[in-house]
Design a protein around this motif. Structure first.
Motif, PDB file in Angstrom:
ATOM      1  N   MET A   1       1.247  10.113  -5.180  1.00 35.16           N
ATOM      2  CA  MET A   1      -0.147   9.730  -5.058  1.00 35.16           C
ATOM      3  C   MET A   1      -0.797  10.604  -3.977  1.00 35.16           C
ATOM      4  O   MET A   1      -0.237  10.772  -2.889  1.00 35.16           O
ATOM      5  CB  MET A   1      -0.234   8.246  -4.679  1.00 35.16           C
TER       6      MET A   1
ATOM      7  N   ALA B   1      -6.332   9.302  -3.295  1.00 30.89           N
ATOM      8  CA  ALA B   1      -6.018   8.171  -4.172  1.00 30.89           C
ATOM      9  C   ALA B   1      -5.466   7.001  -3.362  1.00 30.89           C
ATOM     10  O   ALA B   1      -5.787   5.846  -3.632  1.00 30.89           O
ATOM     11  CB  ALA B   1      -5.024   8.599  -5.247  1.00 30.89           C
ATOM     12  N   SER B   2      -4.662   7.308  -2.362  1.00 28.79           N
ATOM     13  CA  SER B   2      -4.115   6.270  -1.491  1.00 28.79           C
ATOM     14  C   SER B   2      -5.216   5.569  -0.708  1.00 28.79           C
ATOM     15  O   SER B   2      -5.231   4.341  -0.588  1.00 28.79           O
ATOM     16  CB  SER B   2      -3.094   6.888  -0.539  1.00 28.79           C
TER      17      SER B   2
ATOM     18  N   ALA C   1      -8.428   5.371  -1.524  1.00 30.59           N
ATOM     19  CA  ALA C   1      -9.244   4.605  -2.467  1.00 30.59           C
ATOM     20  C   ALA C   1      -8.531   3.309  -2.869  1.00 30.59           C
ATOM     21  O   ALA C   1      -9.159   2.248  -2.966  1.00 30.59           O
ATOM     22  CB  ALA C   1      -9.561   5.450  -3.694  1.00 30.59           C
ATOM     23  N   ARG C   2      -7.245   3.401  -3.078  1.00 32.95           N
ATOM     24  CA  ARG C   2      -6.459   2.220  -3.437  1.00 32.95           C
ATOM     25  C   ARG C   2      -6.517   1.176  -2.317  1.00 32.95           C
ATOM     26  O   ARG C   2      -6.668  -0.027  -2.563  1.00 32.95           O
ATOM     27  CB  ARG C   2      -5.023   2.633  -3.723  1.00 32.95           C
ATOM     28  N   ARG C   3      -6.425   1.645  -1.074  1.00 30.73           N
ATOM     29  CA  ARG C   3      -6.472   0.748   0.085  1.00 30.73           C
ATOM     30  C   ARG C   3      -7.832   0.043   0.173  1.00 30.73           C
ATOM     31  O   ARG C   3      -7.904  -1.142   0.452  1.00 30.73           O
ATOM     32  CB  ARG C   3      -6.183   1.544   1.363  1.00 30.73           C
TER      33      ARG C   3
ATOM     34  N   ARG D   1      -9.814  -0.696  -2.292  1.00 36.58           N
ATOM     35  CA  ARG D   1      -9.848  -1.713  -3.344  1.00 36.58           C
ATOM     36  C   ARG D   1      -8.948  -2.908  -3.003  1.00 36.58           C
ATOM     37  O   ARG D   1      -9.298  -4.054  -3.290  1.00 36.58           O
ATOM     38  CB  ARG D   1      -9.465  -1.095  -4.688  1.00 36.58           C
ATOM     39  N   GLN D   2      -7.790  -2.653  -2.377  1.00 34.83           N
ATOM     40  CA  GLN D   2      -6.895  -3.747  -1.984  1.00 34.83           C
ATOM     41  C   GLN D   2      -7.535  -4.655  -0.934  1.00 34.83           C
ATOM     42  O   GLN D   2      -7.410  -5.878  -1.002  1.00 34.83           O
ATOM     43  CB  GLN D   2      -5.589  -3.191  -1.410  1.00 34.83           C
TER      44      GLN D   2
ATOM     45  N   PRO E   1     -11.205  -6.827  -2.783  1.00 34.79           N
ATOM     46  CA  PRO E   1     -11.196  -7.114  -4.216  1.00 34.79           C
ATOM     47  C   PRO E   1     -12.517  -7.700  -4.718  1.00 34.79           C
ATOM     48  O   PRO E   1     -12.810  -7.631  -5.912  1.00 34.79           O
ATOM     49  CB  PRO E   1     -10.048  -8.126  -4.369  1.00 34.79           C
TER      50      PRO E   1
ATOM     51  N   TYR F   1     -16.727  -1.241  -6.538  1.00 35.31           N
ATOM     52  CA  TYR F   1     -16.232   0.051  -6.086  1.00 35.31           C
ATOM     53  C   TYR F   1     -16.748   1.113  -7.058  1.00 35.31           C
ATOM     54  O   TYR F   1     -16.544   0.997  -8.261  1.00 35.31           O
ATOM     55  CB  TYR F   1     -14.705   0.037  -6.075  1.00 35.31           C
TER      56      TYR F   1
ATOM     57  N   HIS G   1      -9.050   6.236   5.767  1.00 33.33           N
ATOM     58  CA  HIS G   1      -8.022   5.217   5.510  1.00 33.33           C
ATOM     59  C   HIS G   1      -8.331   3.997   6.382  1.00 33.33           C
ATOM     60  O   HIS G   1      -8.265   4.071   7.601  1.00 33.33           O
ATOM     61  CB  HIS G   1      -6.624   5.754   5.813  1.00 33.33           C
TER      62      HIS G   1
END
Length: 137
Positions: free
Chosen positions: A1, A5-6, A8-10, A12-13, A16, A20, A75
């Motif tokens: 990843m 991407a990491s 962006a994933r964070r 969203r986590q 929730p 986004y 981040h």
């Protein structure tokens, strides 16, 4: 990843319940043409400086929609919910000798600048409009 991407994933986590939205280069052009036509000429004049287009877009999109803007390399360590009680939030960056461009150190009497890598505001916030007007100059 990838790092982006990491990050962006964070986001969203941690959020929730937030909408986004990630804009592609094509989405950015369409947004300016359709939602901000009065800024189109300036935006298109920046064709040789793509990062300046993105800089302008981030302010336009946040002014239009409201919400938080985050660069893809930001981040988050904790959720942004604590900031929701504020109409606008911006980071400040210290101008450090040897790291800031010389023109920034000589054109301002301040030792800090407003950061643009992560910020938030409600739609139509006057501070964002002031930034946009400054960019237009």
């Amino acid at each position: 990843m990838t790092a982006a991407a990491s990050a962006a994933r964070r986001v969203r986590q941690l959020h929730p319940d937030f909408a986004y939205v990630l804009f592609t280069d094509e989405d950015i052009v369409s947004f300016v043409r359709e939602r901000c036509p009065s800024w189109r000429a300036l935006f298109e004049s920046l064709a040789h400086a793509p990062i300046q287009r993105v800089d302008l877009f981030r302010y336009l999109a946040t002014y239009h929609y409201g919400g938080f803007y985050l660069d893809l390399d930001v981040h988050l360590a904790q959720p942004l919910h604590v900031l929701l009680g504020h109409r606008a939030v911006f980071p400040f960056e210290r101008l450090v000798e040897g790291t800031a461009h010389a023109s920034l150190r000589t054109s301002t009497s301040s030792s800090t600048l407003v950061g643009q890598y992560a910020f938030g505001a409600c739609a139509g916030h006057p501070f964002l409009l002031a930034i946009l007007r400054s960019v237009a100059k």
